[in-house]
Enzyme design. Structure first.
Site, PDB file in Angstrom:
ATOM      1  N   GLY A   1       0.798  -1.227   0.000  1.00 40.46           N
ATOM      2  CA  GLY A   1       0.000   0.000   0.000  1.00 40.46           C
ATOM      3  C   GLY A   1       0.827   1.272   0.000  1.00 40.46           C
ATOM      4  O   GLY A   1       0.360   2.333  -0.410  1.00 40.46           O
ATOM      5  N   GLU A   2       2.063   1.215   0.447  1.00 40.79           N
ATOM      6  CA  GLU A   2       2.907   2.407   0.520  1.00 40.79           C
ATOM      7  C   GLU A   2       3.337   2.823  -0.885  1.00 40.79           C
ATOM      8  O   GLU A   2       3.826   2.017  -1.683  1.00 40.79           O
ATOM      9  CB  GLU A   2       4.122   2.107   1.388  1.00 40.79           C
TER      10      GLU A   2
END
Length: 1382
Positions: free
Chosen positions: A590-591
């Site tokens: 997700g980063e």
């Protein structure tokens, strides 16, 4: 003679010429007939009412050409074989191509052409034949038919089909061009299509013709030489660039035709749009039949032609996999046959394709097919592969041992086990089918792993990884077979450890990576490529962990990401498919920064591998990837209400390609692909995947870098490892199937599987064999703990399966006993149950307790145990398998109530017959062939069973019989293995110690039966000389343990023990070497000899041993003395025997003297033995040791005689004193020192005098005991005389002792004690007369030797004077003159 030969030759030549002319004339007549037939049909009127028709109504040139041909037929200028075929073919071809000619005339013309080809007017060497035969093809394929009735048209088309076949079969067909051949095949298929709506006969004929054409064309492929122009796989390559045009058709036509056949598999897509589904399967089947034929006939030759090979690798396999899973049973069956044929001929080139076919078709359909029929077809397809001689081992090497591939063989085995496992109901056809496949698989492995005479290595098991090696790299087979096999096995071990590392990784990322290091799967320092391949190809890894690891900013993680991305092959993929393929392998984190790093790596890889020049830089790819991910979220996120349009997507991606726009069509295609098919960014781990086009492209890209399919033969180690992966499920499936099977044929297959598993288990899979035995022992019904004996017997007698299982169990024990470990426990339990049920015939095992000489050699083993079977070797080769299976076949054919009744056999006889076939006795007679570990397990099982572990006894009698039987068997195997006794009996003794610690262990009757068996073994051990004393010590340790467990054994087994020890002493004394052995034997002789019934044998044995004295040694002397004393000390025993023993005891001093002198002699003359001594002076040490031993043994003898001097019988006491006196007299030659003599006095003589004095005084205080008192007084008198004599004998040595003064006072004190003995009412003692005489003699001797003379500083004279004054004052004046002054 020569003239006659010439005449004969001329006659023969003339006949040949006439024959040739007749043949030529026949050809002319045939052509004339055909021309006439065509003209006649042309002239025939269309209207039946018109009788005549003008030839001018047709093309005059056609009729004229036919007439011209007729005019030439009978006037040929040359042989027909040399005439250009176009001359006589053209008129007929013109008719065929004419659209005005009726169908009947066309048919006749076709018949004429067909006959010309049949009779062989021309051949491939005829001038102009190439143009002629190609023109025939052109003419026929352009045939124009006048509209007429369907029957006539069908007849013409059938004639065309016949002509096609004969054209291709004609020798001149090799001159056909590739185009002509393709036209023939295409035209034939058109007839096939058109015949779909016509008569069935035409359709069958067309299909047959098509099949014939394919066979003819592809059967020629192996004969076509590979040209240099075919080395390239480029699609733009000209096949005929280096080929002589006169050579006829070649690979190009084969490629085009094969491509056409593959395209027929896609006909389903076309047919669906037409709303017809019935023809789809029909066309596919037709195409598969033709493809099969082409592969079968071309064989390995396809591998020489790259384009044809690539078509099979790519197009054909893609179609087969695509349609395989969703097809009908019939189509799937044909697909399986096709792939099997490809495997047979071209497996070197289809490594990944074959894996994909199993993974995406066979495994999936077999596991979860739409119907039972489909599952059965898939199973049959798998089984057909297993029937191939080398498929199993090759699949194992190429897939199961490759960490980058699936475990094909393991999955096959487990799938067959799963499908063969019975359910609640009766067996189904698919279960039977799967079980037969499993048996085939097992049998194939067994036949190849257990070959007769195969001396190839069979270990080690398992393979250990000791150093790092890249697990993704394969060792070529050319490096040597041994090295290659080791490499393959090591890669399999690496693969297994990778799976374990994956499990650790999913639980804890750090532990998983640490396990990789511990298992040497990654180097030190770590290699990024190893981590990359681990993440890429390890099935079932947590995709979240992978994504997080790859996106980490650490430098090492970035290197792993780069290596990970380079494992992908994106050539030929469009961007979205490549991205889908990439993101399927992990979960995108997700980063944003992690996403960026991952997409940058992907963009660089895709840019480097792009097949076109769409992207000008990797940045363009990167930007578009981000755009696609955003589009994917926009299109498929339900929270986004307003969806992006195609125009907006294109607008958003303007000028991203180096400042320029990407092609609009390219962006539009990407948009629709994403909109219609979501990219799964956060997919779950382990989700099933399909073979989509992008994945197929990647597979084909991997094919270029993957090494070819390795061809190999079976290796014993690989076969063992292979079965180990499916051993557990196989045993479970076999056992369950046997339990549910009822038919004889299925039971027979179970037994075959059982034997095959046992053959494999010999090579390091002993646990598997134990598991198999445990299962089949359960089926015998003998081990049911809840059934009574009657219920067990009923179940065994009235069901064939328990009998069969029993036969199987003991057959395994006989033939594979060397591989059985814990399974012996189950076998022993079954055996004991049969014993309790009285189902063991008396002839199964019999002991000969007397002699072994009268037993025939063929029936007696080395141990002296009689067995009824004569097989001599454990293990089984492939040639013996049929014999074992035949035994079961015979059993099945006879084991029926009807047969038994016809033979007049009752139930017991039937059971005994089965048990006889088990050959139980052979297990123990051949136990000498068992390896030590198997022997230990067998012995352990018998010992524990004898101790009652796992046994339930209903009565004491049953317990005693069972324990006795167990010890009989223990004895049997010990005797059979007597030559390696010390190897196994140490552990047997440990088992006996373990038994003694059992909580509920009862030594009765265990110890009693054990003693009997142990002595039998002991007698056998001692029957011949052994260099090593260890076996003897081991058996006597066990004997001692047993009688100490229950000392009552010495009572109950007294006669047997006495007989045994007597036999040892009488017959084998020279072989009894150990101290423990002599101690045990003589102790048991003394204990058991106390009984009246055994006393005579015991005492005679002892007398014999000591009389002969040959076998009395330093080792056993002390034990002989102890034994002798025990016999002498017995009450109510014959006096003469006791006196004899006492005499032998005193005579034994001569042995002590002899040993001492020999030792002194050796120490003075022998130098060779000095090396064994650690002392600095061997002579001094040896003399001292020998003297000490002699003194100790002498004291031992003295103490025994001293104790005997206290016996109740006067004669025995007195004789003991006399014997002791004699012993001391003889002991003078022992060179006793003063210290030794004083020790002898203290321990023997003084102690004897004190004891006798005490006894005498004790009797004097009793009433009516004067006789006993006087008797004891007499013995004491002898003892006093003996003491004085010994003193005088050794006085010279005694004086030299520093302790002489103390010793002398002790002697005088005893004289004083006896002199003043108070006998109470019985008066004075007679010793008062003896003691003064003894004192006078001793003092006189001492004076004579100047020992007792007044000396300054020596008080011996003074203290003696004082003591004499106290003891016998009357002697003072005689012994000490008056002139002496104190």
């Amino acid at each position: 003679m020569g003239e006659e030969d010439n005449e004969d030759n001329k006659m023969e030549g003339k006949k040949d010429m006439e024959k040739f002319k007749r043949k030529e004339l026949g050809l002319s007549c045939m052509l004339n007939t055909e021309v006439g037939s065509v003209l006649a049909v042309i002239r025939r009127p269309h209207d039946p009412s018109t009788q005549y028709i003008q030839e001018e109504s047709y093309d005059s040139s056609l009729v004229q050409s036919l007439k011209s041909l007729r005019s030439l037929i009978f006037n040929p200028q040359q042989e027909w074989r040399t005439v250009d075929p176009a001359i006589y073919l053209s008129p007929f071809l013109d008719v065929i191509q004419s659209g005005d000619i009726p169908a009947a005339a066309t048919g006749v013309a076709l018949s004429a052409v067909l006959k010309i080809f049949k009779v062989g007017i021309f051949d491939e060497k005829t001038p102009g034949v190439k143009d002629a035969i190609n023109s025939v093809v052109t003419a026929i394929t352009s045939c124009q038919l006048e509209k007429t009735d369907r029957v006539s048209e069908d007849a013409v088309m059938m004639r065309i089909l016949q002509v096609f076949i004969y054209i291709m079969k004609h020798p001149a067909s090799v001159l056909l061009t590739d185009n002509a051949v393709c036209i023939i095949v295409n035209s034939c298929f058109q007839v096939v299509q058109q015949s779909a709506n016509r008569g069935d006969l035409l359709q069958r004929s067309a299909r047959y013709t098509m099949h014939e054409l394919i066979q003819i064309i592809f059967s020629r492929l192996p004969e076509i030489e590979v040209k240099s122009g075919e080395a390239s796989e480029s699609d733009s390559e000209d096949f005929d660039s280096d080929r002589n045009l006169d050579s006829g058709y070649g690979v190009r036509s084969a490629v085009d035709i094969f491509h056409f056949l593959c395209s027929l598999l896609n006909v389903v897509q076309i047919m669906e749009t037409e709303g017809s589904h019935s023809a789809d399967e029909d066309v596919q089947l037709f195409a598969l039949v033709l493809i099969n034929s082409s592969i079968e006939l071309s064989g390995e030759a396809i591998g020489k032609h790259p384009k044809l090979l690539r078509m099979i690798q790519d197009d054909l396999f893609h179609h087969l996999i695509h349609y395989g899973e969703g097809s009908s049973p019939l189509v799937l069956s044909m697909i399986c046959s096709t792939v099997l044929n490809i495997y047979h001929f071209l497996r070197r080139f289809i490594r990944l394709q074959l894996e994909a076919f199993f993974a995406f078709v066979l495994f999936r359909v077999a596991a979860r097919g739409r119907s039972l029929q489909l599952q059965e077809v898939a199973l049959e397809g798998i089984i057909n592969f297993c029937r191939q001689p080398t498929f199993i081992v090759e699949a194992y090497v190429n897939y199961d041992c490759d960490p980058l591939c699936r475990n094909i063989v393991e999955e096959i085995g487990k799938l067959l086990c799963k499908h063969s496992f019975p359910g609640a109901g009766p067996l189904t056809s698919s279960q039977i089918q799967a079980f037969e496949g499993l048996v085939i698989l097992i049998h194939t492995i067994a036949e190849n792993i257990d070959k007769e005479g195969d001396s190839s290595p069979s270990g080690p098991y398992p393979v250990e990884i000791t150093e790092y090696g890249p697990f993704w790299e394969e060792m070529p087979k050319d490096d040597g077979l041994e090295a290659w096999v080791h490499s393959v096995r090591q890669r399999k071990t690496q693969k297994r450890k990778i799976v374990i590392a994956g499990h650790h990784f999913n639980r804890d990322e750090s532990k998983g990576l640490e396990y990789l290091k511990l298992s040497h799967l990654v180097s030190d320092p770590p290699d990024p490529k190893a981590y990359a391949f681990f993440f890429r190809y390890t099935h079932g890894l947590d995709k979240n962990f992978i994504g997080d690891f790859l996106g980490d900013p650490d430098e090492f993680h970035i290197q792993v990401l780069k290596e990970f991305t380079e494992t992908f092959e994106f050539s030929g993929m469009i961007l979205d498919n490549a991205l889908r393929t990439y993101l399927e392998t992990f979960r995108l984190p997700g980063e944003s920064q992690k996403i960026q790093r991952i997409l940058e790596a992907f963009s660089e890889r895709l840019y480097d591998q792009q097949s076109s020049e769409i992207f000008v830089s990797k940045d363009s790819v990167f930007i578009l990837c981000y755009s696609l991910i955003m589009l994917n979220t926009d299109q498929h996120n339900p929270q986004v209400k307003k969806k992006m349009t195609e125009e907006e997507f294109i607008k958003n991606n303007r000028a991203i390609n180096g400042g320029k726009d990407l092609p609009r069509e390219y962006l539009s295609e990407l948009f629709h692909s994403i909109a219609n098919n979501e990219i799964t960014l956060f997919g779950k781990s382990g989700c099933p995947i399909d073979m989509n086009p992008s994945r197929w492209i990647e597979l084909m890209n991997r094919t270029r870098s993957m090494k070819p399919f390795t061809l190999c033969d079976f290796d014993r180690r690989l076969g063992r490892d292979m079965f180990a992966s499916i051993a557990g499920p196989s045993v479970a499936a076999l056992s369950a199937f046997f339990e549910h099977a009822d038919e004889d044929e299925l039971l027979q297959e179970c037994i075959e599987g059982l034997i095959s598993i046992s053959r494999i288990a010999q090579y390091g899979l002993e646990d598997t064999l134990d598991e198999l035995l445990a299962s089949f022992c359960k089926f015998t019904t003998l081990l049911n703990p809840y059934a009574s004996a009657e219920e067990t017997l009923f179940a065994f007698s009235n069901d064939m399966k328990p009998k069969m299982a029993t036969l199987a169990v003991f057959t395994l024990a006989n033939n594979f006993g060397d591989s059985i470990r814990g399974g012996w426990r189950n076998i022993v339990d079954c055996l004991l149950k049969l014993k309790r049920l009285m189902l063991l015939p008396q002839s199964v095992i019999e002991f000969d307790t007397s002699s072994t000489s009268d037993v025939p050699p063929h029936s007696r083993t080395e141990s002296g145990v009689v067995f009824t079977t004569n097989e001599t070797k454990y293990g089984i080769g492939s040639r013996h398998t049929s014999g074992i299976i035949g035994r079961f076949t015979h059993f099945l054919s006879l084991d029926s109530p009807e047969d038994a009744m016809s033979l007049g056999m009752n139930e017991l006889e039937q059971n005994l017959k089965v048990i006889k076939q088990c050959r139980i006795g052979n297990i123990f007679s051949n136990s000498s062939n068992l390896p030590v570990e198997a022997l230990l397990n067998l012995g352990r099982s018998l010992i524990f069973s004898a101790a009652g572990k796992g046994q339930k006894f209903s009565t004491p009698v049953e317990e005693e019989e069972t324990v006795g039987f167990c010890w009989d068997l223990i004895t049997a195997i010990a005797l059979a293995n007597i030559n390696r006794f010390q190897t196994f009996w140490f552990y047997f003794h440990e088992y006996l110690l373990d038994v003694a610690q059992f909580p509920l262990f009862s030594p009765v009757p265990f110890a009693e039966k054990a003693i009997i068996g142990l002595f039998k073994v002991c007698l056998r051990l001692l029957s011949y000389y052994q260099v090593d004393k260890l076996p003897e010590e081991l058996i006597f340790k066990s004997i001692n343990l047993m009688w100490k467990l229950d000392k009552e054994v010495l009572e109950t087994c007294c006669p047997f023990i006495t007989q045994s020890v007597s036999k040892i002493i009488v017959e084998y004394p020279a072989n009894l070497q150990s101290s423990l052995g002599w101690k045990t034997v003589l102790h048991l002789l003394s204990v058991t000899g106390r009984h009246p019934e055994t006393y005579d044998q015991g005492v005679e044995t002892l007398i014999m041993l000591m009389s002969d004295a040959t076998h009395v040694s330093r080792t056993n002397y002390a034990y002989c003395i102890d034994c002798a004393f025990s016999f002498v000390a017995l009450k109510n025993t014959p006096l003469e025997k006791n006196l004899k023993i006492l005499d032998l005891m005193s005579d034994s001093v001569n042995l002590l003297i002899q040993w001492y002198k020999n030792a002194c002699l050796e120490s003075g003359t022998s130098v060779s033995v000095a090396s064994i001594s650690s002392a600095s002076s061997f002579e001094d040490t040896k003399s001292l040791a020998s003297l000490n031993l002699a003194i100790n043994l002498f004291i031992k003898l003295g103490e025994a005689l001293r104790k005997t001097s206290l016996a109740r019988r006067e004669e025995l006491r007195n004789h003991a004193v006399l014997s002791l006196h004699r012993s001391f007299t003889l002991a003078e030659d022992l060179d006793l020192s003063s210290t030794n003599i004083i020790n002898c006095f203290n321990l023997v003589i003084f102690a004897m005098v004190d004891d006798l004095h005490e006894k005498m005084v004790e009797y004097s205080r009793r009433e009516n005991a004067e006789k006993e008192m006087r008797s004891m007084e007499g013995t004491l008198k002898l003892a006093m005389e003996f003491m004085a004599d010994v003193y005088l004998q050794y006085v010279k040595q005694l004086v030299e002792s520093p302790g002489f003064r103390t010793f002398w006072l002790g002697l005088l004190r005893r004289m004083d004690t006896c002199m003043k003995a108070d006998l109470g009412p019985y008066g004075d003692t007679k010793l008062q007369e003896l003691i003064p005489e003894l004192l006078t003699k001793m003092i006189a001797k001492m004076k004579e030797m100047e020992i007792l003379v007044p000396r300054e500083g020596d008080d011996l004279w003074e203290i003696t004077y004082i003591q004499i004054q106290w003891i016998a004052p009357s002697l003072k004046d005689d012994l000490f003159p008056n002139d002496f002054c104190i």
